[in-house]
Motif scaffolding. Structure first.
Motif, PDB file in Angstrom:
ATOM      1  N   MET A  65       1.797 -11.300 -12.051  1.00 36.92           N
ATOM      2  CA  MET A  65       1.936 -12.212 -10.910  1.00 36.92           C
ATOM      3  C   MET A  65       1.480 -13.630 -11.277  1.00 36.92           C
ATOM      4  SD  MET A  65       3.336 -10.740  -8.353  1.00 36.92           S
ATOM      5  CE  MET A  65       2.885 -11.663  -6.916  1.00 36.92           C
ATOM      6  N   ARG A  66       0.401 -13.745 -12.037  1.00 31.07           N
ATOM      7  CA  ARG A  66      -0.045 -15.067 -12.481  1.00 31.07           C
ATOM      8  C   ARG A  66       0.986 -15.703 -13.404  1.00 31.07           C
ATOM      9  NH1 ARG A  66      -5.462 -13.143 -14.308  1.00 31.07           N
ATOM     10  NH2 ARG A  66      -6.457 -12.586 -12.382  1.00 31.07           N
ATOM     11  N   THR A  74      11.144  -7.982 -13.893  1.00 34.73           N
ATOM     12  CA  THR A  74      11.529  -6.605 -14.221  1.00 34.73           C
ATOM     13  C   THR A  74      10.295  -5.754 -14.524  1.00 34.73           C
ATOM     14  OG1 THR A  74      13.625  -7.404 -15.106  1.00 34.73           O
ATOM     15  CG2 THR A  74      12.946  -5.194 -15.756  1.00 34.73           C
ATOM     16  N   GLU A  75       9.370  -6.289 -15.303  1.00 39.58           N
ATOM     17  CA  GLU A  75       8.136  -5.550 -15.609  1.00 39.58           C
ATOM     18  C   GLU A  75       7.297  -5.344 -14.346  1.00 39.58           C
ATOM     19  OE1 GLU A  75       6.182  -7.727 -18.667  1.00 39.58           O
ATOM     20  OE2 GLU A  75       7.793  -7.396 -20.116  1.00 39.58           O
ATOM     21  N   LEU A  76       7.288  -6.337 -13.472  1.00 42.25           N
ATOM     22  CA  LEU A  76       6.526  -6.236 -12.231  1.00 42.25           C
ATOM     23  C   LEU A  76       7.099  -5.169 -11.311  1.00 42.25           C
ATOM     24  CD1 LEU A  76       4.132  -7.556 -10.823  1.00 42.25           C
ATOM     25  CD2 LEU A  76       5.725  -9.161  -9.790  1.00 42.25           C
ATOM     26  N   VAL A  77       8.401  -5.096 -11.210  1.00 38.35           N
ATOM     27  CA  VAL A  77       9.033  -4.071 -10.368  1.00 38.35           C
ATOM     28  C   VAL A  77       8.764  -2.679 -10.929  1.00 38.35           C
ATOM     29  CG1 VAL A  77      11.287  -3.174  -9.641  1.00 38.35           C
ATOM     30  CG2 VAL A  77      10.784  -5.595  -9.404  1.00 38.35           C
ATOM     31  N   THR A  78       8.811  -2.540 -12.249  1.00 36.21           N
ATOM     32  CA  THR A  78       8.490  -1.257 -12.873  1.00 36.21           C
ATOM     33  C   THR A  78       7.045  -0.859 -12.586  1.00 36.21           C
ATOM     34  OG1 THR A  78      10.062  -1.762 -14.629  1.00 36.21           O
ATOM     35  CG2 THR A  78       8.497  -0.013 -15.066  1.00 36.21           C
ATOM     36  N   ALA A  79       6.144  -1.831 -12.651  1.00 36.81           N
ATOM     37  CA  ALA A  79       4.727  -1.544 -12.376  1.00 36.81           C
ATOM     38  C   ALA A  79       4.519  -1.144 -10.915  1.00 36.81           C
ATOM     39  CB  ALA A  79       3.875  -2.758 -12.726  1.00 36.81           C
ATOM     40  N   VAL A  80       5.238  -1.779  -9.992  1.00 34.32           N
ATOM     41  CA  VAL A  80       5.117  -1.418  -8.577  1.00 34.32           C
ATOM     42  C   VAL A  80       5.558   0.026  -8.361  1.00 34.32           C
ATOM     43  CG1 VAL A  80       6.062  -1.854  -6.271  1.00 34.32           C
ATOM     44  CG2 VAL A  80       5.288  -3.758  -7.672  1.00 34.32           C
ATOM     45  N   GLY A  81       6.653   0.416  -8.998  1.00 38.13           N
ATOM     46  CA  GLY A  81       7.103   1.804  -8.897  1.00 38.13           C
ATOM     47  C   GLY A  81       6.091   2.778  -9.458  1.00 38.13           C
ATOM     48  N   SER A  82       5.469   2.417 -10.565  1.00 41.19           N
ATOM     49  CA  SER A  82       4.454   3.272 -11.168  1.00 41.19           C
ATOM     50  C   SER A  82       3.234   3.409 -10.258  1.00 41.19           C
ATOM     51  CB  SER A  82       4.046   2.696 -12.523  1.00 41.19           C
ATOM     52  OG  SER A  82       2.992   3.426 -13.083  1.00 41.19           O
ATOM     53  N   VAL A  83       2.822   2.315  -9.628  1.00 41.77           N
ATOM     54  CA  VAL A  83       1.674   2.374  -8.716  1.00 41.77           C
ATOM     55  C   VAL A  83       2.001   3.235  -7.502  1.00 41.77           C
ATOM     56  CG1 VAL A  83       0.270   0.994  -7.133  1.00 41.77           C
ATOM     57  CG2 VAL A  83       0.610   0.233  -9.471  1.00 41.77           C
ATOM     58  N   TRP A  84       3.183   3.078  -6.933  1.00 36.91           N
ATOM     59  CA  TRP A  84       3.564   3.902  -5.779  1.00 36.91           C
ATOM     60  C   TRP A  84       3.592   5.380  -6.155  1.00 36.91           C
ATOM     61  CZ3 TRP A  84       3.320   3.192  -0.864  1.00 36.91           C
ATOM     62  CH2 TRP A  84       3.408   1.920  -0.341  1.00 36.91           C
ATOM     63  N   ASP A  85       4.104   5.665  -7.335  1.00 37.96           N
ATOM     64  CA  ASP A  85       4.126   7.054  -7.797  1.00 37.96           C
ATOM     65  C   ASP A  85       2.702   7.582  -7.942  1.00 37.96           C
ATOM     66  OD1 ASP A  85       5.324   9.458  -8.794  1.00 37.96           O
ATOM     67  OD2 ASP A  85       4.799   8.799 -10.833  1.00 37.96           O
ATOM     68  N   THR A 141      13.519 -19.578 -17.164  1.00 37.68           N
ATOM     69  CA  THR A 141      14.342 -18.721 -16.305  1.00 37.68           C
ATOM     70  C   THR A 141      14.477 -17.314 -16.883  1.00 37.68           C
ATOM     71  OG1 THR A 141      15.567 -20.661 -15.605  1.00 37.68           O
ATOM     72  CG2 THR A 141      16.545 -18.539 -15.124  1.00 37.68           C
ATOM     73  N   GLY A 142      14.760 -17.211 -18.169  1.00 36.29           N
ATOM     74  CA  GLY A 142      14.879 -15.892 -18.810  1.00 36.29           C
ATOM     75  C   GLY A 142      13.563 -15.135 -18.818  1.00 36.29           C
ATOM     76  N   GLU A 143      12.483 -15.858 -19.091  1.00 36.78           N
ATOM     77  CA  GLU A 143      11.167 -15.215 -19.078  1.00 36.78           C
ATOM     78  C   GLU A 143      10.799 -14.738 -17.672  1.00 36.78           C
ATOM     79  OE1 GLU A 143       8.070 -17.499 -20.962  1.00 36.78           O
ATOM     80  OE2 GLU A 143       9.495 -18.304 -22.410  1.00 36.78           O
ATOM     81  N   THR A 144      11.215 -15.484 -16.664  1.00 33.07           N
ATOM     82  CA  THR A 144      10.937 -15.091 -15.281  1.00 33.07           C
ATOM     83  C   THR A 144      11.626 -13.778 -14.952  1.00 33.07           C
ATOM     84  OG1 THR A 144      10.771 -17.412 -14.664  1.00 33.07           O
ATOM     85  CG2 THR A 144      11.084 -15.853 -12.886  1.00 33.07           C
ATOM     86  N   GLU A 145      12.867 -13.617 -15.394  1.00 31.60           N
ATOM     87  CA  GLU A 145      13.579 -12.364 -15.158  1.00 31.60           C
ATOM     88  C   GLU A 145      12.877 -11.188 -15.830  1.00 31.60           C
ATOM     89  OE1 GLU A 145      17.566 -12.956 -16.457  1.00 31.60           O
ATOM     90  OE2 GLU A 145      18.023 -14.396 -14.869  1.00 31.60           O
TER      91      GLU A 145
END
Length: 126
Positions: A109-110, A68-79, A60-64
């Protein structure tokens, strides 16, 4: 509680029946009843400890963290996409950086998929 009474009767009826027999060895059924009571008490204590733990400390902690890293990466890609679209000429460095971020998103994602497969039972405990 009715369920507690039923569980107690079902668990200790064999011991009670042995104690009611008219035999010379009275200590054996009593020892068996005490042993059953000890094991039941130890199991209850383990259940209480499991319930009182604040959160499972595994997937559960690792999933969080991965989310968080995935959301940061999505923001970086959009930028990067918006910056690349608004530029007058191609910037190879920016394209490679976006591709690297997309690859890291794929890895995240994997990892997220496997963590969610492993942590479904932890939701029942928390």
């Amino acid at each position: 509680n009715t369920n507690t009474a039923i569980f107690g009767c079902a668990s200790f009826c064999v011991c009670w029946m042995e104690m009611l027999k008219d035999t010379q060895d009275v200590a054996a059924p009593l020892d068996m009843a005490i042993q059953e009571l000890r094991s039941c008490l130890a199991g209850s204590i383990c259940c209480f400890v499991c319930v009182l733990l604040p959160y499972p400390l595994t997937a559960t902690g690792e999933t969080e963290e991965v989310v968080t890293e995935l959301v940061t990466a999505v923001g970086s890609v959009w930028d990067g996409v918006v910056g690349h679209y608004c530029m007058k000429s191609d910037n190879v460095y920016r394209q490679r950086k976006m591709m690297q971020t997309l690859r890291s998103m794929e890895v995240h994602m994997r990892a997220l998929e496997s963590l969610l497969d492993d942590s479904w039972w932890e939701c029942l405990l928390s």
